[in-house]
Every structure is written in structure tokens, then in C-alpha cells.
Design a protein around this motif. Structure first.
Motif, mmCIF file in Angstrom:
data_model
loop_
_atom_site.group_PDB
_atom_site.id
_atom_site.type_symbol
_atom_site.label_atom_id
_atom_site.label_comp_id
_atom_site.label_asym_id
_atom_site.label_seq_id
_atom_site.Cartn_x
_atom_site.Cartn_y
_atom_site.Cartn_z
ATOM 1 N N ILE A 268 0.795 -1.257 -0.093
ATOM 2 C CA ILE A 268 0.060 0.226 -0.125
ATOM 3 C C ILE A 268 0.902 1.246 -0.128
ATOM 4 N N LYS A 269 2.008 1.193 0.531
ATOM 5 C CA LYS A 269 2.711 2.212 0.720
ATOM 6 C C LYS A 269 3.966 2.416 -0.396
ATOM 7 N N GLY A 270 3.528 1.759 -1.447
ATOM 8 C CA GLY A 270 4.548 1.540 -2.653
ATOM 9 C C GLY A 270 5.973 1.260 -2.559
ATOM 10 N N LYS A 271 6.376 0.446 -1.586
ATOM 11 C CA LYS A 271 7.576 -0.074 -1.221
ATOM 12 C C LYS A 271 8.026 -1.181 -1.972
ATOM 13 N N LYS A 272 7.984 -1.230 -3.169
ATOM 14 C CA LYS A 272 7.784 -2.368 -3.956
ATOM 15 C C LYS A 272 9.191 -3.439 -3.532
ATOM 16 N N GLU A 273 10.427 -2.907 -3.483
ATOM 17 C CA GLU A 273 11.322 -3.629 -3.153
ATOM 18 C C GLU A 273 11.235 -4.465 -1.883
ATOM 19 N N GLU A 274 11.096 -3.768 -1.043
ATOM 20 C CA GLU A 274 10.737 -4.541 0.354
ATOM 21 C C GLU A 274 9.709 -5.203 0.375
ATOM 22 N N PHE A 275 8.666 -4.968 -0.475
ATOM 23 C CA PHE A 275 7.260 -5.869 -0.624
ATOM 24 C C PHE A 275 7.778 -7.000 -1.083
ATOM 25 N N ALA A 276 8.602 -7.195 -2.227
ATOM 26 C CA ALA A 276 8.937 -8.523 -2.877
ATOM 27 C C ALA A 276 9.811 -9.279 -2.123
ATOM 28 N N GLU A 277 10.937 -8.626 -1.440
ATOM 29 C CA GLU A 277 11.800 -9.353 -0.696
ATOM 30 C C GLU A 277 11.001 -9.793 0.727
ATOM 31 N N THR A 278 10.303 -9.274 1.368
ATOM 32 C CA THR A 278 9.389 -9.806 2.220
ATOM 33 C C THR A 278 8.607 -11.044 1.800
ATOM 34 N N LEU A 279 7.909 -11.048 0.648
ATOM 35 C CA LEU A 279 7.143 -12.188 0.192
ATOM 36 C C LEU A 279 8.069 -13.230 -0.080
ATOM 37 N N ARG A 280 9.200 -13.034 -0.768
ATOM 38 C CA ARG A 280 10.209 -14.121 -1.120
ATOM 39 C C ARG A 280 10.797 -15.011 0.225
ATOM 40 N N GLY A 297 6.097 -7.696 -11.281
ATOM 41 C CA GLY A 297 5.740 -6.438 -12.471
ATOM 42 C C GLY A 297 4.282 -6.434 -12.864
ATOM 43 N N GLN A 298 3.603 -7.610 -12.682
ATOM 44 C CA GLN A 298 2.115 -7.655 -13.326
ATOM 45 C C GLN A 298 1.432 -6.860 -12.306
ATOM 46 N N CYS A 299 1.734 -6.693 -10.757
ATOM 47 C CA CYS A 299 1.059 -6.286 -9.866
ATOM 48 C C CYS A 299 0.537 -4.896 -10.167
ATOM 49 N N GLY A 300 1.044 -4.170 -11.098
ATOM 50 C CA GLY A 300 0.655 -2.695 -11.505
ATOM 51 C C GLY A 300 1.037 -1.818 -10.699
ATOM 52 N N GLU A 301 0.691 -0.520 -10.816
ATOM 53 C CA GLU A 301 1.208 0.334 -10.011
ATOM 54 C C GLU A 301 0.914 0.499 -8.586
ATOM 55 N N GLU A 302 2.024 0.862 -7.676
ATOM 56 C CA GLU A 302 1.795 0.748 -6.214
ATOM 57 C C GLU A 302 0.689 1.591 -5.880
ATOM 58 N N ARG A 303 -0.400 1.354 -4.927
ATOM 59 C CA ARG A 303 -1.159 2.206 -4.471
ATOM 60 C C ARG A 303 -0.947 2.757 -3.322
ATOM 61 N N ALA A 304 0.270 3.751 -3.240
ATOM 62 C CA ALA A 304 0.538 4.399 -2.211
ATOM 63 C C ALA A 304 -0.482 5.460 -1.844
ATOM 64 N N MET A 305 -0.293 5.846 -0.640
ATOM 65 C CA MET A 305 -1.377 6.805 0.062
ATOM 66 C C MET A 305 -0.900 8.180 -0.457
ATOM 67 N N ASP A 306 -2.106 9.137 -0.700
ATOM 68 C CA ASP A 306 -1.674 10.300 -1.391
ATOM 69 C C ASP A 306 -1.101 11.226 -0.450
ATOM 70 N N GLU A 307 -1.007 11.095 0.670
ATOM 71 C CA GLU A 307 -0.154 11.906 1.610
ATOM 72 C C GLU A 307 0.629 11.212 2.327
ATOM 73 N N ASN A 308 1.909 11.814 2.794
ATOM 74 C CA ASN A 308 3.067 10.957 3.486
ATOM 75 C C ASN A 308 3.041 11.605 4.733
ATOM 76 N N ASP A 309 2.389 12.868 5.399
ATOM 77 C CA ASP A 309 2.573 13.105 6.850
ATOM 78 C C ASP A 309 2.000 12.145 7.713
ATOM 79 N N ILE A 310 2.173 12.293 8.964
ATOM 80 C CA ILE A 310 1.956 11.365 9.813
ATOM 81 C C ILE A 310 0.178 11.330 10.122
ATOM 82 N N PHE A 311 -0.457 12.208 9.630
ATOM 83 C CA PHE A 311 -1.829 12.086 9.973
ATOM 84 C C PHE A 311 -2.550 11.877 8.739
ATOM 85 N N SER A 312 -1.777 11.414 7.556
ATOM 86 C CA SER A 312 -2.420 11.055 6.387
ATOM 87 C C SER A 312 -3.569 10.052 6.409
#
Length: 521
Positions: A268-280, A297-312
Motif C-alpha cells: 500500500i505504501k509503494g515499497k515495491k522492493e521491500e514488498f518483494a523481498e518480504t514475500l520471497r 511487475g504484473q501487480c501494476g502501479e503501487e497504491r501509495a497513499m496520497d499524503e505522506n505526513d503522519i496524519f495522512s
């Protein structure tokens, strides 16, 4: 027509190797999770159980004041005094009476608080729950927005544990109260992060099992307190904090090395490399070979949150009318449950029964509550179960103060507490199902803070209930029954799939409104 497979109910036995997702369409997050960790192996079980064990230490710090802040029994020492046991202890000279246990066994006797007002006596416990309340609102969104589930769990557990160690060095009631507040502040998000992280580390069909493990660990932690208190009844109350908090510090540090971050949160946060490493790292050897770069790569674009502050996460959660209505309704229901769940154990000293026995019986009553939830959560409609359990708990709590026979009194108290415990378990699972991954931890945390808010008022009502029993158990019963009515405003979630984003939730609600059979209100 058969009902769809419930979200938290066991599915048919899996084959030895999970089938790979269909490559002719874009695989969803559920496809990838189920492909990698759908079959529960020993590694997944160990990691999820280790996360759930945080509840053990959480329970110890939540209810430790039942013993450390208890008012000890006292006896007359002047044999010439006439019935001094029926006189207010504050009206007797110090030479006419003595504590039945060593004076350092409780903060009341250690700091000579026996003659202070009930507000001061109940202040440390109330301060702990107030810290939980403030900490919950202040830290609720961090696990969704910036820190993630794992870091938030480690930081919270360390703060609670280290503060507990410092509490053992308290020199007075005010320092003690301040440290209990800080401990509660750190403890605020522990249960939420542990529940969400543990259920996101396993496949869909195992969420029920892993979710209930946390409740069982909480029960074990609660049950350990009367055992520790009994064998240390001649020792200082300070040892209770050391024996419970030092192991918790060691445990918190071990989480850093033994538990991965939630793959759902990384995605959800768009951390693609960490996501792949964790699943492996989590995937079975038979599935690991298929986890190529092209697969991810077939998973599509990461669905990162629109805001990055702590209250997002909070902004996203409150941005929709339907999510606000769900959150407010669940928090009101949680407030009523919290008054009994936290208040009843704290008020056991007001009953004419042995404190060690009554606390042990209350702790043991959480086992059948967890077992009942484990066996029937897949078959229970969430709304009906919560409403019925809360109303029954309220009736028994009110009846508890209307009977004079001790045996019936403890039976009604245990039945009321059992119903509240079961409702507590179901409400947390219900909340997980009501909100998408992007705000799930924040929503669960807010509901838990409502539970804690009810608990924060409980010590003051318990203190007042020493003179008027209805002000404790009577108020608890009325509150839980009235608050439970708000569950009627919520949608039923039994049998629905988890959503991962607010947009997905909106799409499923739209589909449901148009009658395509997808149930995600």
C-alpha cells in the motif's frame, strides 16, 4: 444457494502447493499473498504467534494495579480496644492496628495512603488508562502512515516495558502516577498493531486462528498476575513490575530480528522492493521460484497513499461519510464494552470474596470467551452477536448489585465479564472487516481507544462504588447495554472479503448498491 466462505472461517484443506495466479489478468494483492503464504507453515505460525504474544505483556500492565494498588487487610493489635475492627482505620491510633501483610506489599500501605480520598487511590489506575487514551489518539495513525506495523509495535512495547521498570523505582504516589501515565501512553497501540500485523502475515483462511491467538495470550497474561502476586505476597509491590517488565524488554528487542513487516502495508505504501523481498522470505520453497521480477511487475502501479505526513491515514479515514459513521458507531459500542471489560476486574476488591480467587476466575473466564469466538466467529452475524452479548452482560452486571448472596453475586459477575470479553473479541475482528488496509490499523486503534476511555472512567466509579455499589457495576451494566444499540447502524460483514484501499471499498459499495452480489457495504 450456499453462503460465501466467511472471511475468518476455515476453508477446505489446501493442496500441497498453492496454485500460481492467473497470468492472463493483473494479479491482485490477495492473489500474491495467497500464492506466497496461503498455506500456513511453521515459519508463518511462529512469526504470527510471536507477534500475538505481545498481548501477554499488555495484559500484565493493564491489570497489574489490581494487586499493586490494592488496599490491604488490617487487624487490631490492642487487645483492650472494643471492636476496633468495626471502626474507621483513620480514627484509630497507629499503635492500635497493623497491616496483615508486609507494608511494602502495596502502594497503599507502603506510602500510608489509607486515609486519603478515593480520588487519590484510584488516580494511578485512571492515569494509566488516560495515558492509553491520549497515546492511542496521538499514535493511532503512525502504523498506517509512516512507521508501519512492526516498528510501531516494537517502539510501543519498549516504551511500556522500560517505563514499567522505572515505575519500580518510584518514591511517591505522584511520580508513580506520572510513570503509569507514560506506560499507558506507550501501551496504547500494542494490541492494535499486534492484531493487525499478525493477521496480515498469514493467508485469508488463517486469520481467525491467528487473531484468536492474541486474545488467548492476553488471557494468559491476565492469569499470570494472581499467580505472580500470590507467590510474591510477602515481597514488595516493586517486584511485580520488575518480574513483568524485564522479560517484556527482552521480548520487544527480539521482535526486531524475528518478525517481518506486513507485506500488505509495504504494498500500500509503494515499497515495491521491500514488498518483494518480504514475500520471497515468507514464501514456501515450492513457490519461491515463481516470484520473479516479471511476476511482481504484473501487480501494476503501487497504491501509495496520497499524503505522506503522519496524519495522512486519519485524513483518509475521516474523508468519507460512510467511514466516519462506521468509526463513530464502533467507538460508542467499544466505550460501553470497555467500562465492563476493564472496570470489573478493578472492582473485584469491592466484592466479599477472596481477591486472588476472584481475579483468577475472571482471568479463566476469558478462555471460554476466546474459545467461543474461535469456534463460532465464522457462523455468527457480527451485529447480532455484539448486540446480544452486550445486553446480556449489562443485565447480569446490574443484577450483580441487586443480590446479596455472595455465590450468586460472583456467578453473575463472571457471566457479565464473559459476555463482555466475547463482545470485545468480536468487535476487534468486526473492525478489521469494516475498514480497508490503508486505514485499518488507525480504525482498530481508534476503537480500542474508545474501549480504553471506558476503562479510564472505571477506577473512579469503582472507588465510588465502595459506598454505593450501583455506581460501579450498576453504571457499567446500563452503559454497555445502551451503547450496544449503535451496532444497529453498522453493516454486516460476515462472508465479505477484505478491501485494501478506500477506492476499492467505494467500488464494492457501488457494486453492492447495483445488486451484483458483491457484499462490501
Amino acid at each position: 444457494m450456499t453462503d460465501p466462505q466467511p472471511l475468518l472461517s476455515p476453508a477446505p484443506a489446501p493442496e500441497k502447493q498453492s496454485p500460481a495466479p492467473d497470468y492472463h489478468r493483473t494479479p491482485s494483492l490477495d492473489d500474491m499473498i495467497e500464492h506466497c503464504i496461503g498455506d500456513l507453515g511453521w515459519k508463518h505460525t511462529l512469526q504470527a504467534t510471536l507477534v500475538s504474544f505481545t498481548w501477554f505483556f499488555d495484559a500484565q500492565q493493564t491489570f497489574i494495579s489490581v494487586f499493586t494498588d490494592a488496599e490491604p487487610q488490617w487487624s487490631c493489635t490492642n487487645t483492650t480496644a472494643q471492636s476496633c475492627s468495626n471502626v474507621d482505620i483513620c480514627q484509630l491510633p497507629s499503635s492500635a492496628w497493623a497491616w496483615d501483610t508486609p507494608s511494602h506489599a502495596s502502594i497503599i500501605s507502603d506510602w500510608s495512603l489509607q486515609c486519603v480520598g478515593s480520588l487519590i487511590k484510584g488516580l494511578p489506575a485512571a492515569s494509566f488508562f488516560l495515558g492509553c487514551l491520549i497515546g492511542g489518539f496521538a499514535l493511532a495513525t503512525l502504523a498506517d502512515s509512516s512507521l508501519g506495523r512492526k516498528k510501531m509495535l516494537v517502539y510501543s512495547s519498549l516504551l511500556m516495558s522500560l517505563t514499567g521498570v522505572l515505575t519500580a523505582l518510584s518514591s511517591g504516589v505522584w511520580i508513580y502516577t506520572a510513570l503509569r501515565f507514560v506506560s499507558g501512553f506507550g501501551r496504547a497501540t500494542i494490541g492494535t498493531c499486534a492484531l493487525v500485523l499478525s493477521t496480515e502475515l498469514v493467508g485469508k483462511k488463517w486469520r481467525e486462528n491467528i487473531g484468536i491467538v492474541g486474545f488467548i495470550c492476553f488471557t494468559l497474561g491476565f492469569l499470570s498476575l494472581p499467580i505472580i502476586a500470590f507467590f510474591s505476597r510477602d515481597c514488595s509491590w516493586r517486584m511485580m513490575y520488575l518480574w513483568t517488565c524485564v522479560p517484556s524488554v527482552i521480548y520487544s528487542i527480539s521482535l526486531v530480528f524475528l518478525v517481518p513487516e506486513s507485506p500488505r502495508w509495504l504494498f500500500i505504501k509503494g515499497k515495491k522492493e521491500e514488498f518483494a523481498e518480504t514475500l520471497r522470505s515468507m514464501a514456501a520453497p515450492t513457490n519461491r521460484s515463481s516470484l520473479t521480477q516479471s511476476f511482481f511487475g504484473q501487480c501494476g502501479e503501487e497504491r501509495a497513499m496520497d499524503e505522506n505526513d503522519i496524519f495522512s491515514a486519519a485524513k483518509i479515514l475521516l474523508s468519507k461519510g460512510w467511514s466516519c459513521r462506521r468509526l463513530v458507531s464502533m467507538m460508542v459500542v467499544g466505550f460501553g464494552i470497555g467500562m465492563i471489560y476493564y472496570g470489573m476486574p478493578l472492582g473485584l476488591g469491592n466484592l466479599s470474596v477472596n481477591l486472588y480467587l476472584s481475579v483468577t476466575l475472571n482471568a479463566l473466564s476469558e478462555f471460554p470467551a476466546s474459545l467461543y469466538t474461535y469456534l463460532f466467529i465464522g457462523k455468527l452475524n457480527r451485529k447480532g452477536a455484539v448486540l446480544g452479548l452486550c445486553v446480556m452482560s449489562g443485565i447480569c452486571s446490574v443484577c450483580c448489585v441487586m443480590v446479596s448472596w455472595q455465590g450468586m453475586q460472583i456467578v453473575l459477575e463472571l457471566l457479565s465479564f464473559f459476555c463482555a470479553c466475547t463482545a470485545f473479541d468480536i468487535v476487534l475482528i468486526y473492525t478489521i472487516e469494516l475498514f480497508p488496509t490503508s486505514v485499518r490499523n488507525s480504525a482498530v486503534s481508534m476503537v480500542r481507544q474508545a474501549l480504553v476511555f471506558g476503562g479510564a472512567l472505571s477506577p473512579l466509579l469503582v472507588a465510588a462504588g465502595r459506598k454505593n455499589a450501583f455506581l460501579s457495576y450498576g453504571v457499567f451494566g446500563v452503559a454497555i447495554a445502551v451503547c450496544a444499540m449503535f451496532v444497529v447502524c453498522l453493516p454486516e460483514t460476515r462472508g465479505r472479503a477484505l478491501c485494501d484501499s478506500m477506492e476499492e471499498e467505494e467500488e464494492r459499495r457501488y457494486d453492492a448498491a447495483n445488486g451484483d452480489g458483491v457484499y462490501c457495504i
